[in-house]
Design a protein around this motif. Sequence first.
Motif, short mmCIF file in Angstrom:
data_model
loop_
_atom_site.label_atom_id
_atom_site.label_comp_id
_atom_site.label_asym_id
_atom_site.label_seq_id
_atom_site.Cartn_x
_atom_site.Cartn_y
_atom_site.Cartn_z
N UNK A 109 0.83 -1.21 0.00
CA UNK A 109 0.00 0.00 0.00
C UNK A 109 0.86 1.25 0.00
N UNK A 110 2.12 1.14 0.44
CA UNK A 110 3.01 2.29 0.48
C UNK A 110 3.38 2.76 -0.93
N UNK A 111 3.14 1.93 -1.94
CA UNK A 111 3.48 2.30 -3.31
C UNK A 111 2.50 3.28 -3.93
N UNK A 112 1.38 3.48 -3.28
CA UNK A 112 0.29 4.23 -3.91
C UNK A 112 0.08 5.57 -3.24
N UNK A 113 0.00 6.59 -4.07
CA UNK A 113 -0.15 7.93 -3.54
C UNK A 113 -1.56 8.48 -3.62
N UNK A 114 -2.41 7.79 -4.36
CA UNK A 114 -3.78 8.26 -4.53
C UNK A 114 -4.75 7.18 -4.06
#
Length: 125
Positions: A109-114
């Motif tokens: 989940x840390x890979x996603x900014x939106x």
Amino acid sequence: QVQLVESGGGLVQAGGSLRVSCAASGRTFSYYTWAWFRQAPGKEREFVAAIKQSTGSTWYGDSVKGRFTVSRDNAKNTVYLQMDSLKPEDTAVYYCAASSVQTIYPLSYRSYGYWGQGTQVTVSS
């Protein structure tokens, strides 16, 4: 900025099917990776599925493999999660996520900014 809006959640009986959608608006990129995560009460956020917009490559969490299918419609900037053979343990809030970074680890989940606001999926036994 990118806005993500989920829809399609609801109540379904075990063994049934449901499709949730995630529509993106605002600035979009062809190398987005889209993902679905879910979180049940008292549990950690769990990776469900991801798809790379440009290639269509997909990833699935072990608990949903063979039952869920992630797809995208690039023209509509929309990602779908088709959920079949639903089980009570699939009950959770489902979140759509997107990353504008070209190379990521799609399961984290840390890979996603939106992120979207989430949609509730409830599977009754």
